[in-house]
Design an enzyme around this catalytic site. Structure first.
Site, PDB file in Angstrom:
ATOM      1  N   GLY A   1      10.816   3.433  -4.914  1.00  0.00           N
ATOM      2  CA  GLY A   1      11.131   2.149  -4.297  1.00  0.00           C
ATOM      3  C   GLY A   1      10.076   1.122  -4.655  1.00  0.00           C
ATOM      4  O   GLY A   1       8.928   1.472  -4.947  1.00  0.00           O
TER       5      GLY A   1
ATOM      6  N   GLN B   1       5.206  -6.513  -3.981  1.00  0.00           N
ATOM      7  CA  GLN B   1       4.369  -5.601  -4.776  1.00  0.00           C
ATOM      8  C   GLN B   1       4.243  -6.052  -6.231  1.00  0.00           C
ATOM      9  O   GLN B   1       3.412  -5.529  -6.966  1.00  0.00           O
ATOM     10  CB  GLN B   1       4.952  -4.180  -4.749  1.00  0.00           C
TER      11      GLN B   1
ATOM     12  N   CYS C   1       2.567   5.047  -1.670  1.00  0.00           N
ATOM     13  CA  CYS C   1       2.988   3.687  -2.004  1.00  0.00           C
ATOM     14  C   CYS C   1       2.398   3.324  -3.359  1.00  0.00           C
ATOM     15  O   CYS C   1       1.223   3.611  -3.615  1.00  0.00           O
ATOM     16  CB  CYS C   1       2.475   2.722  -0.931  1.00  0.00           C
ATOM     17  N   LEU C   2       3.199   2.694  -4.219  1.00  0.00           N
ATOM     18  CA  LEU C   2       2.699   2.310  -5.548  1.00  0.00           C
ATOM     19  C   LEU C   2       1.547   1.309  -5.457  1.00  0.00           C
ATOM     20  O   LEU C   2       0.761   1.189  -6.396  1.00  0.00           O
ATOM     21  CB  LEU C   2       3.833   1.726  -6.402  1.00  0.00           C
TER      22      LEU C   2
ATOM     23  N   HIS D   1      10.413   1.932   4.469  1.00  0.00           N
ATOM     24  CA  HIS D   1       9.120   1.624   3.834  1.00  0.00           C
ATOM     25  C   HIS D   1       9.201   0.293   3.062  1.00  0.00           C
ATOM     26  O   HIS D   1       8.308  -0.556   3.173  1.00  0.00           O
ATOM     27  CB  HIS D   1       8.751   2.779   2.891  1.00  0.00           C
ATOM     28  N   GLU D   2      10.287   0.112   2.300  1.00  0.00           N
ATOM     29  CA  GLU D   2      10.404  -1.105   1.479  1.00  0.00           C
ATOM     30  C   GLU D   2      10.682  -2.332   2.347  1.00  0.00           C
ATOM     31  O   GLU D   2      10.162  -3.416   2.069  1.00  0.00           O
ATOM     32  CB  GLU D   2      11.478  -0.940   0.400  1.00  0.00           C
TER      33      GLU D   2
ATOM     34  N   HIS E   1       7.531  -3.578   3.623  1.00  0.00           N
ATOM     35  CA  HIS E   1       6.810  -4.403   2.643  1.00  0.00           C
ATOM     36  C   HIS E   1       7.221  -5.877   2.751  1.00  0.00           C
ATOM     37  O   HIS E   1       6.384  -6.771   2.594  1.00  0.00           O
ATOM     38  CB  HIS E   1       7.109  -3.943   1.216  1.00  0.00           C
TER      39      HIS E   1
HETATM   40 NI    NI Z   1       5.089   0.863  -0.828  1.00  0.00          NI
END
Ligand code: NI
Length: 169
Positions: free
Chosen positions: A45, A50, A92-93, A134-135, A138
């Site tokens: 995701g 991000q 998380c990226l 989660h997204e 963000h």
């Molecule tokens: Ni994330």
């Protein structure tokens, strides 16, 4: 085009993203680039903040690109209902090399628009539920480490500061 992923420490990750009004070529281009960026990072995701864009756009694929039909692109997503609880490892990226167990709803129903402005309803269970929530977090400036204990969060923050000092972040 693969976009640079914003890492923890950048204030944009704590800001609230703005709803999309124009479903134009620019939005389509951004979503394509986000999909490419997510797959390049083997992520499941990615949300627009991000990649430095405060736009309510997110891309999700629980298979990280293994199944071509599992990609979901959501614009202006809203959580409609949640059910149950799961407590699993999450990363998380934007916070690479860290993961912690986080409580999330076992099931979620999300309403959104597609990239074509068509109404969409997505139901997620287990991993998909976790990714969707989660997204969406963000888009509201919330990270998974905001859901863990202060002690665990401080340990991660300290390790990140060390990585920053060593030029590893
Ligand atoms: Ni994330």
């Amino acid at each position: 085009m693969i976009l640079p992923i914003v890492k923890y420490g950048n204030p944009i990750l704590h800001q609230i993203a703005t709803p999309v009004i124009s479903f134009d070529e620019e939005l389509e281009e951004l979503s394509k680039n986000m999909v490419e960026t997510m797959y390049d990072a083997t992520g499941v995701g990615l949300a627009a903040p991000q990649v430095g864009m405060l736009t309510r756009l997110m891309v999700v694929d629980p298979t990280a690109g293994e199944k071509t039909d599992s990609l979901i692109v959501l614009v202006n997503p809203k959580i409609i209902t949640t059910e149950g609880d799961q407590f699993e490892d999450e990363g998380c990226l934007s916070i690479p090399s860290f993961s912690e167990q986080v409580h999330r709803s076992q099931k979620v129903v999300v309403s959104a628009r597609g990239i074509d402005n068509k109404e969409l309803v997505v139901e997620g269970q287990g991993l998909l539920s976790r990714i969707l929530i989660h997204e969406i977090d963000h888009l509201n400036g919330v990270l998974f480490i905001d859901h863990i204990s202060v002690i665990k969060r401080d340990i991660i923050k300290r390790k990140i500061r060390k990585k920053v000092r060593n030029g590893e972040w």
